[in-house]
Motif scaffolding. Structure first.
Motif, mmCIF file in Angstrom:
data_model
loop_
_atom_site.group_PDB
_atom_site.id
_atom_site.type_symbol
_atom_site.label_atom_id
_atom_site.label_comp_id
_atom_site.label_asym_id
_atom_site.label_seq_id
_atom_site.Cartn_x
_atom_site.Cartn_y
_atom_site.Cartn_z
ATOM 1 N N ALA A 39 23.621 -41.902 -9.450
ATOM 2 C CA ALA A 39 23.456 -41.181 -8.193
ATOM 3 C C ALA A 39 21.988 -40.871 -7.915
ATOM 4 N N LEU A 63 27.428 -36.880 -3.103
ATOM 5 C CA LEU A 63 27.589 -38.312 -3.357
ATOM 6 C C LEU A 63 28.432 -38.494 -4.607
ATOM 7 N N ARG A 64 29.472 -39.291 -4.509
ATOM 8 C CA ARG A 64 30.329 -39.582 -5.648
ATOM 9 C C ARG A 64 30.529 -41.096 -5.727
ATOM 10 N N ARG A 108 20.133 -41.953 -4.512
ATOM 11 C CA ARG A 108 19.466 -40.991 -3.634
ATOM 12 C C ARG A 108 18.018 -41.406 -3.363
ATOM 13 N N ALA A 153 29.903 -40.657 0.324
ATOM 14 C CA ALA A 153 28.760 -39.770 0.542
ATOM 15 C C ALA A 153 28.803 -39.157 1.929
ATOM 16 N N LEU A 198 21.036 -37.513 2.234
ATOM 17 C CA LEU A 198 22.322 -37.522 1.544
ATOM 18 C C LEU A 198 22.739 -36.117 1.139
ATOM 19 N N LEU A 225 31.032 -43.460 4.255
ATOM 20 C CA LEU A 225 30.053 -42.476 4.707
ATOM 21 C C LEU A 225 30.646 -41.583 5.788
#
Length: 235
Positions: free
Chosen positions: A44, A61-62, A48, A96, A58, A134
């Motif tokens: 992650a 976030l996974r 990013r 995300a 962002l 997203l």
């Protein structure tokens, strides 16, 4: 029976659990034959960093298993044993939220962000991602500036034994690490190495090279797996 050092032991156990949970999911790198995984936290951070310049900021976030099933409807198998609770190899999905200005269509910003995430996942890490989900979570008044990347905690450990020395000598390895235990774990016919990689090297390529080096250095031709716990920017 209570002993004088019981609180210290409890504190150490709690810290170890928090440290392990902080890694997030253990994500597969490459395919089943690659025997490599990376901590979600490490992946992650790279994603990013890659999102800078897309016009988006962002949020959460996974990285999760994808929805694409295997051809026969069963999960893909891993010929090399992975770390405890690691995800099996198979396609992944990035989820995300992001914020952006309305100065250009949000769909265009989402497209740029999606492309940046997919490119970084493949070229900088070696993750197999088949979907990026997203969602817009906020609007910004000004265009976002460059975000400062938080330094990764990689819990460096000194190499010990032939396997550790071989792994530490591979280009792109910053250090061995000890998050799930010893940096080199040995079981019958299997060696697992835990390490951090340099940000200017593709994590999967480093893991492949480590597997080859460790296999050559350890007698008995063991199966070798690699867990990347951090990706470190050395600039």
């Amino acid at each position: 029976m209570t002993t004088a050092d019981s609180p210290h032991r409890a504190d150490g156990w709690t810290a170890a659990v928090r440290q392990r949970l902080g890694l997030g999911r253990l994500l597969p790198l490459g395919g089943p034959a690659d025997g490599a995984w990376i901590a979600e936290r490490a992946a992650a951070a790279v994603l990013r960093d890659a999102s800078t310049g897309s016009g988006a900021v962002l949020g959460v976030l996974r990285i999760a298993p994808g929805d694409t099933p295997d051809t026969d409807g069963t999960p893909p198998g891993d010929p090399v044993p992975g770390p405890p609770s690691a995800l099996p190899h198979g396609p992944l999905r990035i989820e995300a939220g992001f914020s952006a200005t309305a100065r250009r269509p949000l769909t265009a910003t989402a497209d740029a962000l999606r492309e940046a995430l997919l490119t970084a996942a493949s070229r900088r890490l070696g993750l197999v991602v088949d979907e990026v989900d997203l969602r817009v979570t906020g609007l910004l008044e000004e265009e976002p500036g460059p975000a400062a990347r938080t330094a990764d905690e990689h819990h460096a450990a000194e190499p010990d034994g032939p396997a550790g020395a071989a792994a530490a000598g591979v280009p792109g390895v910053v250090s061995l690490t000890r998050v799930l235990g010893s940096p080199v774990q040995k079981e019958a016919g299997h060696v697992r190495v835990e390490l951090s990689t340099a940000g200017d090297h593709r994590a999967l390529d480093v893991a492949r090279a480590v597997r080859g080096a460790v296999s050559a250095a350890v007698e008995g031709d063991p199966a070798v797996s690699v867990l990347v716990t951090a990706v470190v920017d050395r600039n």
